[in-house]
Design an enzyme around this catalytic site. Structure first.
Site, PDB file in Angstrom:
ATOM      1  N   GLN A  52       0.815  -1.218   0.000  1.00 52.93           N
ATOM      2  CA  GLN A  52       0.000   0.000   0.000  1.00 52.93           C
ATOM      3  C   GLN A  52       0.854   1.275   0.000  1.00 52.93           C
ATOM      4  OE1 GLN A  52      -3.031  -0.434  -0.782  1.00 52.93           O
ATOM      5  NE2 GLN A  52      -4.343  -0.676   0.997  1.00 52.93           N
ATOM      6  N   VAL A  77       0.783  -5.092  10.920  1.00 50.16           N
ATOM      7  CA  VAL A  77       0.407  -4.930  12.331  1.00 50.16           C
ATOM      8  C   VAL A  77       0.259  -6.254  13.076  1.00 50.16           C
ATOM      9  CG1 VAL A  77      -0.707  -2.670  12.033  1.00 50.16           C
ATOM     10  CG2 VAL A  77      -2.071  -4.778  11.763  1.00 50.16           C
ATOM     11  N   TYR A 169     -14.952 -12.707  12.198  1.00 50.23           N
ATOM     12  CA  TYR A 169     -14.753 -11.255  12.280  1.00 50.23           C
ATOM     13  C   TYR A 169     -15.415 -10.713  13.548  1.00 50.23           C
ATOM     14  CZ  TYR A 169     -15.096  -6.301  10.930  1.00 50.23           C
ATOM     15  OH  TYR A 169     -15.020  -4.931  10.898  1.00 50.23           O
TER      16      TYR A 169
HETATM   17  N1  LIG Z   1     -16.003  -0.746   6.417  1.00 46.46           N
HETATM   18  C1  LIG Z   1     -16.856  -0.965   7.417  1.00 46.46           C
HETATM   19  O1  LIG Z   1     -18.085  -0.994   7.228  1.00 46.46           O
HETATM   20  C2  LIG Z   1     -16.359  -1.155   8.815  1.00 46.46           C
HETATM   21  C3  LIG Z   1     -17.303  -1.233   9.839  1.00 46.46           C
HETATM   22  C4  LIG Z   1     -16.882  -1.417  11.149  1.00 46.46           C
HETATM   23  C5  LIG Z   1     -15.526  -1.501  11.431  1.00 46.46           C
HETATM   24  N2  LIG Z   1     -14.629  -1.414  10.422  1.00 46.46           N
HETATM   25  C6  LIG Z   1     -13.214  -1.535  10.790  1.00 46.46           C
HETATM   26  O2  LIG Z   1     -12.523  -0.354  10.410  1.00 46.46           O
HETATM   27  C7  LIG Z   1     -11.165  -0.675  10.084  1.00 46.46           C
HETATM   28  C8  LIG Z   1     -10.842  -0.120   8.701  1.00 46.46           C
HETATM   29  O3  LIG Z   1     -11.719  -0.718   7.769  1.00 46.46           O
HETATM   30  P1  LIG Z   1     -11.896  -0.199   6.263  1.00 46.46           P
HETATM   31  O4  LIG Z   1     -13.332  -0.326   5.954  1.00 46.46           O
HETATM   32  O5  LIG Z   1     -11.217   1.084   6.082  1.00 46.46           O
HETATM   33  O6  LIG Z   1     -11.123  -1.368   5.499  1.00 46.46           O
HETATM   34  P2  LIG Z   1     -10.245  -1.341   4.186  1.00 46.46           P
HETATM   35  O7  LIG Z   1     -10.123  -2.763   3.764  1.00 46.46           O
HETATM   36  O8  LIG Z   1     -10.759  -0.346   3.220  1.00 46.46           O
HETATM   37  O9  LIG Z   1      -8.826  -0.816   4.707  1.00 46.46           O
HETATM   38  C9  LIG Z   1      -8.079  -1.575   5.626  1.00 46.46           C
HETATM   39  C10 LIG Z   1      -6.635  -1.120   5.581  1.00 46.46           C
HETATM   40  O10 LIG Z   1      -5.908  -1.934   6.519  1.00 46.46           O
HETATM   41  C11 LIG Z   1      -4.723  -2.378   5.892  1.00 46.46           C
HETATM   42  N3  LIG Z   1      -4.277  -3.645   6.462  1.00 46.46           N
HETATM   43  C12 LIG Z   1      -4.856  -4.866   6.339  1.00 46.46           C
HETATM   44  N4  LIG Z   1      -4.112  -5.787   6.954  1.00 46.46           N
HETATM   45  C13 LIG Z   1      -3.040  -5.143   7.482  1.00 46.46           C
HETATM   46  C14 LIG Z   1      -1.902  -5.555   8.219  1.00 46.46           C
HETATM   47  N5  LIG Z   1      -1.697  -6.838   8.533  1.00 46.46           N
HETATM   48  N6  LIG Z   1      -1.013  -4.619   8.591  1.00 46.46           N
HETATM   49  C15 LIG Z   1      -1.190  -3.312   8.257  1.00 46.46           C
HETATM   50  N7  LIG Z   1      -2.244  -2.860   7.568  1.00 46.46           N
HETATM   51  C16 LIG Z   1      -3.150  -3.775   7.176  1.00 46.46           C
HETATM   52  C17 LIG Z   1      -5.091  -2.527   4.416  1.00 46.46           C
HETATM   53  O11 LIG Z   1      -3.940  -2.541   3.575  1.00 46.46           O
HETATM   54  C18 LIG Z   1      -5.979  -1.323   4.203  1.00 46.46           C
HETATM   55  O12 LIG Z   1      -5.250  -0.175   3.840  1.00 46.46           O
HETATM   56  C19 LIG Z   1     -11.058  -2.188  10.185  1.00 46.46           C
HETATM   57  O13 LIG Z   1     -10.519  -2.549  11.446  1.00 46.46           O
HETATM   58  C20 LIG Z   1     -12.487  -2.647  10.084  1.00 46.46           C
HETATM   59  O14 LIG Z   1     -12.685  -3.892  10.708  1.00 46.46           O
HETATM   60  C21 LIG Z   1     -15.000  -1.238   9.123  1.00 46.46           C
HETATM   61  C1  LIG Z   2     -17.575  -4.575   8.430  1.00 44.70           C
HETATM   62  C2  LIG Z   2     -18.206  -4.288   9.714  1.00 44.70           C
HETATM   63  O1  LIG Z   2     -17.566  -4.213  10.715  1.00 44.70           O
HETATM   64  C3  LIG Z   2     -19.658  -4.113   9.783  1.00 44.70           C
HETATM   65  C4  LIG Z   2     -20.335  -5.417   9.923  1.00 44.70           C
HETATM   66  O2  LIG Z   2     -20.113  -3.409   8.698  1.00 44.70           O
END
Ligand SMILES: NC(=O)c1ccc[n+]([C@@H]2O[C@H](COP(=O)([O-])OP(=O)(O)OC[C@H]3O[C@@H](n4cnc5c(N)ncnc54)[C@H](O)[C@@H]3O)[C@@H](O)[C@H]2O)c1
Ligand SMILES: CC(=O)[C@H](C)O
Length: 273
Positions: A52, A77, A169
Site C-alpha cells: 500500500q 500490524v 470477524y
Molecule cells: N467498512 C466498514 O463498514 C467497517 C465497519 C466497522 C468496522 N470497520 C473496521 O474499520 C477498520 C478499517 O476498515 P476499512 O473499511 O477502512 O477497510 P479497508 O479494507 O478499506 O482498509 C483496511 C486497511 O488496513 C490495511 N491492512 C490490512 N491488513 C493489514 C496488516 N496486517 N497490517 C497493516 N495494515 C493492514 C489494508 O492494507 C488497508 O489499507 C477495520 O478494522 C475494520 O474492521 C469497518
Molecule cells: C464490516 C463491519 O464491521 C460491519 C459489519 O459493517
C-alpha cells in the site's frame, strides 16, 4: 544561558504539536482518520502494508497539503516487532508520540461451519493481536517520553452483536472490546486513555468485499446485500470514513480526557445501548 526567540519558538512548537500514528491508513477509514487528525493539528505517521506504499504516499501528500508533517511507515500490524518499529519511526521522524489509532483490520465472510483454524489464526493475528501490540508499543513510548497518551482502536457493530456470516470477524471485534476495557483500567493510573470506535456500514473496500462474498454465498445480485444493510440505518444513508473520523478525533483530543474503556457506536442508528 538565555534562549533566543527562535529556540523559544521551536520549543513551543515541540510542546504543542502532537503526533499520531494511524494503522491501515493507506485507504478507507484509516485514510479518513489520518486526514481528520491532520486537520486537528496532528503530524501523522501513515502506517500500512508495504503493497500500500503508493496509496500511503498519496495520503502523506494530502496531509502535507494541509500544512502538517507526515511520513509513510510500512508495517504489518500482526507482527509485534513491526508495530514497535513503526512507533519508533513515527517518534524519530515526527519528533514525538501522543496517539495511536489501531485501525487496520480485515474481514472474512464465511459461515461458522466452514471456518478453518488458519482463518481464525489469520483474522485474530491481524484484528486482535495487532491491537495488543499497538497498546504495548504506545504505552511503552508514552512512558519513555514521560507523558500521557491516547489509544484508540477499531471495533465494529459486530463487536456488540454477532453478525451472521461474519462469525470470525465478529469474534475478533468482541475481543477488541474486551482488550479495550481491560487496558483502560490497567493504564488509567498512567493517564493513558483507551477507547474504541464501532462503525456500522462504511462504504470502503471492506464492504465491497463483504458484498461480493455474501452474494457468492446467498446468490443475491452484487450490491443487494449492501443495500439491504444500508436500508436498516435509521439516519438513512451509508456511513463515510469522515463520519468515523469525527469520533476518533474526539477520542484523540482533549474533549475525551475523562472518557476511557468505551466502545462508541458510530453507525447512524443500527444498534442501541
Ligand atoms: N467498512 C466498514 O463498514 C467497517 C465497519 C466497522 C468496522 N470497520 C473496521 O474499520 C477498520 C478499517 O476498515 P476499512 O473499511 O477502512 O477497510 P479497508 O479494507 O478499506 O482498509 C483496511 C486497511 O488496513 C490495511 N491492512 C490490512 N491488513 C493489514 C496488516 N496486517 N497490517 C497493516 N495494515 C493492514 C489494508 O492494507 C488497508 O489499507 C477495520 O478494522 C475494520 O474492521 C469497518
Ligand atoms: C464490516 C463491519 O464491521 C460491519 C459489519 O459493517
Amino acid at each position: 544561558m538565555q534562549n533566543t526567540a527562535e529556540q523559544n519558538a521551536a520549543q513551543q512548537n515541540a510542546s504543542t504539536t502532537k503526533v499520531a500514528l494511524v494503522t491501515g491508513a493507506g485507504q478507507g477509514i484509516g485514510r479518513g482518520i489520518a486526514l481528520r487528525l491532520a486537520q486537528d493539528g496532528f503530524d501523522i505517521a501513515v502506517a500500512d502494508l508495504d503493497f500500500q506504499a503508493e496509496k500511503g504516499a498519496g495520503v502523506v501528500k494530502e496531509i502535507q497539503a494541509l500544512g502538517r508533517k507526515a511520513v509513510f511507515v510500512s508495517a504489518d500490524v500482526s507482527e509485534r516487532d513491526q508495530v514497535f518499529a513503526a512507533v519508533q519511526t513515527a517518534t524519530d521522524v515526527l519528533g514525538g508520540f501522543d496517539v495511536i489509532v489501531n485501525n487496520a483490520g480485515i474481514a472474512q465472510v464465511k459461515p461458522i461451519v466452514d471456518i478453518t483454524a488458519d482463518d481464525l489464526d489469520k483474522i485474530f493475528r491481524i484484528n486482535v493481536n495487532s491491537v495488543v501490540w499497538g497498546i504495548q508499543a504506545a504505552a511503552a513510548k508514552f512512558d519513555e517520553l514521560g507523558h500521557k497518551g491516547k489509544i484508540v482502536s477499531a471495533a465494529s457493530i459486530a463487536a456488540i452483536q454477532g453478525f451472521p456470516i461474519l462469525g470470525a470477524y465478529s469474534a475478533s471485534k468482541f475481543a477488541v472490546r474486551g482488550i479495550t476495557q481491560a487496558a483502560a483500567q490497567e493504564l488509567a493510573p498512567k493517564g493513558i486513555t483507551v477507547n474504541a470506535y464501532a462503525p456500522g456500514i462504511v462504504g470502503t473496500g471492506m464492504w465491497e468485499l463483504i458484498d461480493e462474498k455474501l452474494s457468492e454465498i446467498n446468490g443475491k445480485p452484487l450490491g443487494q446485500n449492501l443495500k439491504e444493510n444500508v436500508d436498516g440505518i435509521a439516519l438513512g444513508r451509508i456511513e463515510t470514513p469522515d463520519d468515523v473520523a469525527k469520533v476518533v478525533s474526539f477520542f484523540a483530543g482533549p474533549d475525551s480526557d475523562y472518557v476511557t474503556g468505551q466502545v462508541l457506536l458510530v453507525d447512524g442508528g443500527m444498534l442501541y445501548n
